[in-house]
Design a protein around this motif. Structure first.
Motif, PDB file in Angstrom:
ATOM      1  N   GLU A  90       0.931  -1.108  -0.004  1.00  0.00           N
ATOM      2  CA  GLU A  90      -0.044  -0.053   0.078  1.00  0.00           C
ATOM      3  C   GLU A  90       0.912   1.157   0.193  1.00  0.00           C
ATOM      4  N   TYR A  91       0.382   2.220  -0.793  1.00  0.00           N
ATOM      5  CA  TYR A  91       1.249   3.588  -0.887  1.00  0.00           C
ATOM      6  C   TYR A  91       0.249   4.629  -1.349  1.00  0.00           C
ATOM      7  N   THR A  92       0.821   5.661  -1.133  1.00  0.00           N
ATOM      8  CA  THR A  92      -0.089   6.997  -1.299  1.00  0.00           C
ATOM      9  C   THR A  92       0.891   7.879  -2.197  1.00  0.00           C
ATOM     10  N   GLU A 120      10.580   8.802  -3.126  1.00  0.00           N
ATOM     11  CA  GLU A 120       9.752   7.900  -2.465  1.00  0.00           C
ATOM     12  C   GLU A 120      10.236   7.986  -0.863  1.00  0.00           C
ATOM     13  N   ALA A 178       9.507   6.186   3.120  1.00  0.00           N
ATOM     14  CA  ALA A 178       8.602   5.296   3.614  1.00  0.00           C
ATOM     15  C   ALA A 178       9.119   5.271   5.130  1.00  0.00           C
ATOM     16  N   ARG A 206       3.661   3.690   6.700  1.00  0.00           N
ATOM     17  CA  ARG A 206       3.146   4.618   5.511  1.00  0.00           C
ATOM     18  C   ARG A 206       4.145   4.498   4.534  1.00  0.00           C
ATOM     19  N   ILE A 207       3.731   4.706   3.147  1.00  0.00           N
ATOM     20  CA  ILE A 207       4.786   4.945   2.130  1.00  0.00           C
ATOM     21  C   ILE A 207       4.463   5.933   1.173  1.00  0.00           C
ATOM     22  N   LEU A 238       4.584   8.286  -2.333  1.00  0.00           N
ATOM     23  CA  LEU A 238       5.168   8.836  -3.301  1.00  0.00           C
ATOM     24  C   LEU A 238       5.204  10.117  -3.925  1.00  0.00           C
ATOM     25  N   LYS A 275       4.068   0.547  -7.997  1.00  0.00           N
ATOM     26  CA  LYS A 275       4.470  -0.483  -6.992  1.00  0.00           C
ATOM     27  C   LYS A 275       5.960  -0.728  -6.689  1.00  0.00           C
ATOM     28  N   ALA A 279       7.134   1.980  -4.454  1.00  0.00           N
ATOM     29  CA  ALA A 279       6.834   1.802  -3.246  1.00  0.00           C
ATOM     30  C   ALA A 279       8.004   0.640  -2.520  1.00  0.00           C
ATOM     31  N   MET A 339      10.134   0.597   0.902  1.00  0.00           N
ATOM     32  CA  MET A 339       9.792  -0.246   1.853  1.00  0.00           C
ATOM     33  C   MET A 339      10.950  -1.286   2.430  1.00  0.00           C
TER      34      MET A 339
END
Length: 371
Positions: free
Chosen positions: A135-137, A178, A180, A184-185, A187, A305, A308, A312
């Protein structure tokens, strides 16, 4: 009209000619908004011959028509994309309703029809279903997401940071940043946000001496951030340096013949799942074949992805390297604790106490390195 990101992305990075009510321009297509506005880079005014650096927005209400200039599969030369407004009156009517492009009334429909007729996107990732998801924003505007993201980052003690772009240094261009945390991650779309992203809070995070920044080969992005955005990084843990240091400690002081890439470090220290390794390898191959791919908008979900995952795994790599580096220190301290308490204690009142501490420490360190 909401376009499918995957289908529309194939027509980005194509050279187009935009005819406005007040002039004619040429540039490389970056994005088409539902409101008929276009985002172009490398813009040239065809009437004056002057070029404009960076990106330029062309509003739909000012556009008369758009032509696709680089159509290698077409034998007809330039291809008319659409009449964005059909006329000023037609455009006014469109503004009163939802942003839904009628047949040939805007770039939207014609771009999709061009996409159906041509398979020009050479760079694509397989969108296979994964049992696991990351999951990322995506933060690409200052409203709603940017403020809460920066506030969250300011509250952290450790974050991981990576960047993507073209020739990432003072002479290159940063597209994505990016970041993290443990939960939370984010972008950050620097290509769209521009330098204001750093002025509005990212610079404060990057320069905060109380926040540890985990990076891999920080040299390039450090050069880029400082010379282009005036950002001076502080308190950085570089996993590339840590990996080389661990090698030196394990080999009794020797240095590796070369530093490891991030992918090599991940495979060595984390043994990442093969499916994520495949995503990382595909991303690396695509970027090497076409560095400008990071400027596609919207960026395919598979590439998002991959971004992210990089952030991560950097955090996990930091934890693994710290455990390995600290294990030697822990072993030495353990023996250091027993240096006196397991002895007779006759010498503890000596005035040479400080010197004897060094005598005890030396062999302990050496024996730890040998082990």
């Amino acid at each position: 009209m909401a376009l499918s990101s995957e289908r529309f992305s194939a027509l980005l990075e194509r050279t187009v000619k935009v005819t406005l009510k007040c002039g004619v321009f040429q540039g490389v297509l970056q994005h088409v908004n539902p409101d008929r506005s276009l985002l172009l880079r490398a813009v040239k005014n065809l009437e004056t011959g002057r070029s404009t650096p960076g990106v330029k927005m062309f509003f739909g209400r000012e556009i008369v028509d758009v032509e696709l200039l680089d159509e290698p599969e077409s034998g007809n030369g330039t291809a008319m994309l659409s009449e964005c407004t059909s006329a000023v009156e037609g455009n006014k009517q469109a503004d009163t309703g939802p942003a839904d492009c009628g047949p040939r009334s805007s770039p939207c429909d014609f771009l999709e029809s061009q996409l159906r007729a041509s398979n020009s996107l050479k760079y694509s990732l397989s969108e296979k279903k994964e049992e696991e998801n990351v999951e990322y924003t995506v933060v690409d505007c200052f409203q709603q997401k940017f403020g809460p993201a920066v506030l969250h980052l300011k509250q952290q003690c450790v974050v991981s940071i990576a960047g993507e772009g073209v020739n990432l240094c003072r002479h290159g261009k940063l597209s994505w940043l990016e970041i993290a945390t443990k939960s939370r991650i984010f972008l950050f779309d620097i290509f769209r946000l521009g330098p204001q992203a750093f002025k509005n809070g990212l610079q404060m995070v990057l320069e905060d001496k109380n926040i540890l920044k985990v990076m891999h080969d920080c040299r390039w992005i450090s050069d880029c951030l400082f010379h282009q955005y005036g950002v001076l990084l502080f308190n950085v843990f570089d996993t590339q340096v840590a990996d080389a240091l661990q090698f030196s400690m394990a080999t009794g002081g020797f240095l590796p013949h070369r530093v490891c890439t991030l992918q090599e470090c991940l495979m060595q220290h984390l043994k990442i799942p093969s499916k994520w390794d495949a995503v990382m390898k595909c991303r690396q191959q695509m970027a090497s074949e076409n560095p400008d791919i990071w400027f596609l908008r919207p960026l395919p979900a598979s590439l998002l992805k991959a971004l992210a995952l990089t952030a991560m795994y950097l955090l996990l790599l930091h934890s693994s390297l710290m455990d390995n580096l600290m294990s030697d220190l822990t072993a030495v301290v353990h023996d250091y604790l027993n240096a006196y308490r397991t002895g007779s204690g006759d010498h503890l009142g000596s005035t040479k106490l400080q010197f004897t501490l060094v005598l005890h420490l030396g062999p302990l360190v050496n024996s730890s390195l040998v082990q």
